[in-house]
Motif scaffolding. Structure first.
Motif, PDB file in Angstrom:
ATOM      1  N   GLU A 207       0.845  -1.194   0.000  1.00 49.52           N
ATOM      2  CA  GLU A 207       0.000   0.000   0.000  1.00 49.52           C
ATOM      3  C   GLU A 207       0.880   1.242   0.000  1.00 49.52           C
ATOM      4  N   ASN A 209       0.739   5.696  -0.907  1.00 49.37           N
ATOM      5  CA  ASN A 209      -0.194   6.827  -0.947  1.00 49.37           C
ATOM      6  C   ASN A 209       0.489   8.074  -1.484  1.00 49.37           C
ATOM      7  N   LYS A 228       3.308   3.331   3.694  1.00 48.90           N
ATOM      8  CA  LYS A 228       2.983   3.113   5.106  1.00 48.90           C
ATOM      9  C   LYS A 228       3.963   2.101   5.695  1.00 48.90           C
ATOM     10  N   GLU A 266      -5.943  12.777  -1.653  1.00 52.19           N
ATOM     11  CA  GLU A 266      -5.054  11.663  -1.315  1.00 52.19           C
ATOM     12  C   GLU A 266      -5.371  10.515  -2.253  1.00 52.19           C
ATOM     13  N   GLU A 268      -4.942   6.608  -2.788  1.00 53.15           N
ATOM     14  CA  GLU A 268      -4.581   5.353  -2.131  1.00 53.15           C
ATOM     15  C   GLU A 268      -4.320   4.331  -3.231  1.00 53.15           C
TER      16      GLU A 268
END
Length: 348
Positions: A207, A209, A228, A266, A268
């Motif tokens: 993941e 971002n 992250k 944002e 993702e």
């Protein structure tokens, strides 16, 4: 250089385990080289920590929930504006944006500026519209379907392979490994956020971002990608690190230029083992980790206020790679008197 005084009202003061973006946005504004900011907090609950963070928030007012409708919201904002002379309003929750966008002209007549996506931009990036969004703009997105009942899921279940991601229209996402878990998460999210619920094919990968800002004319004002490094059980980033990633930047520029995005956003994303980037969500505002962008050299909250005031903003081109953020819990001590005052008077 002398700073311009500006009064900014903003929400998202719930700096808890699933924090709102309010406090990080405020931290960015307090570090502005351009503005001397008076911060007016807008709170929904009496125990939002930001209410009592007097070193960051100068005055806080309680406001009605977005679900109460446009009129109660505007009535309260009028009162606060009479007291504070708000120049810029920054809503930090997805659930507020529709109300504020619908009120944009009225707010402008009152002398309050915003810098938000258009209604079309807001609507087309909804989770339930993401497949069409991907086709329209040439972006890879996981297969997904919106559903209004669990019965509806049983009719389309064969289109998916488990696991799937069960998502609320505003917040919350859970990975379901079987039909029973889909049922549990469907009911849980629907009770909290309403319908539709979106079922999205789970994409395995890392993941990543991007926090970004568009000027509404197709230009990227700033963008900082991160990975992250620690994720809570609610899927929230509790740690992250800035990356040097040309592909993520290229995708961000592509989305902002094609959609002419206006305001903070944002992205993702999931990067698969084959190095493919899948867009899983677009949040139409600055995220709770936006202070990492500030620390990396891009003060996006300051840029947002500048754009709202109609000022020229030079795009950011650089940011520090390898900047790390780590969240932590902190016991803030308050007086019962302050809590009672806010609970009874609705301002502190």
């Amino acid at each position: 250089m002398e700073k311009n005084k500006v009064t900014v009202a903003l929400s998202g003061l719930n700096n808890i385990d699933s924090p709102g973006p309010g406090i990080p946005v405020i931290r960015g504004l307090k570090e502005s080289r351009r503005f001397d900011v008076r911060v007016v907090g807008l709170a929904y609950e009496n125990l939002e920590p930001g209410i009592y963070m007097h070193e960051l928030v100068d005055k806080t007012y309680k406001v009605p929930y977005p679900s109460d409708g446009v009129e109660p919201f505007l009535e309260r904002i009028r009162y606060i504006h009479e007291q504070e002379n708000i120049q810029v309003l920054v809503p930090n929750f997805d659930s507020e944006l529709f109300t504020v966008m619908k009120s944009e002209k009225i707010l402008q007549e009152m002398g309050i500026r915003t810098f938000l996506p258009t209604l079309q931009q807001f609507e087309e990036r909804h989770k339930s519209n993401l497949p069409e969004y991907g086709k329209k703009y040439g972006v890879k997105v996981p297969f997904s379907e919106p559903i209004l009942s669990f019965q509806e899921w049983l009719g389309i279940e064969e289109k998916f392979d488990y696991p799937v991601v069960v998502k609320g229209k505003f917040y919350d996402a859970y990975i379901a490994y079987d039909r029973e878990q889909v049922s549990i998460y469907f009911n849980k999210i629907a009770a909290k956020w309403g319908l539709p619920i979106v079922i999205q094919q789970f994409v395995k990968g890392t993941e990543v971002n991007v926090v970004a800002m568009g000027d509404g004319r197709g230009n990227t004002v700033g963008a900082v990608p991160m990975r992250k490094t620690y994720i809570t059980d609610k899927g929230k980033a509790w740690g992250g690190i800035t990356l040097q990633d040309p592909e993520m930047m290229k995708l961000t520029d592509k989305i902002i230029s094609q959609t002419r995005w206006r305001g903070g956003m944002e992205l993702e994303l999931i990067r698969t083992a084959k190095e493919e980037l899948y867009l899983i969500e677009i949040n139409p505002r600055l995220p709770a980790w936006v202070y990492l962008a500030v620390a990396a050299g891009q003060n996006l909250p300051e840029a947002l206020v500048s754009l709202a005031l109609g000022q020229e903003v030079k795009p950011f081109h650089d940011y520090a790679v390898g900047k790390l953020f780590i969240r932590y819990s902190y016991d803030m001590i308050c007086d019962l008197k302050s809590f009672e005052q806010f609970s009874t008077k609705g301002e502190l």
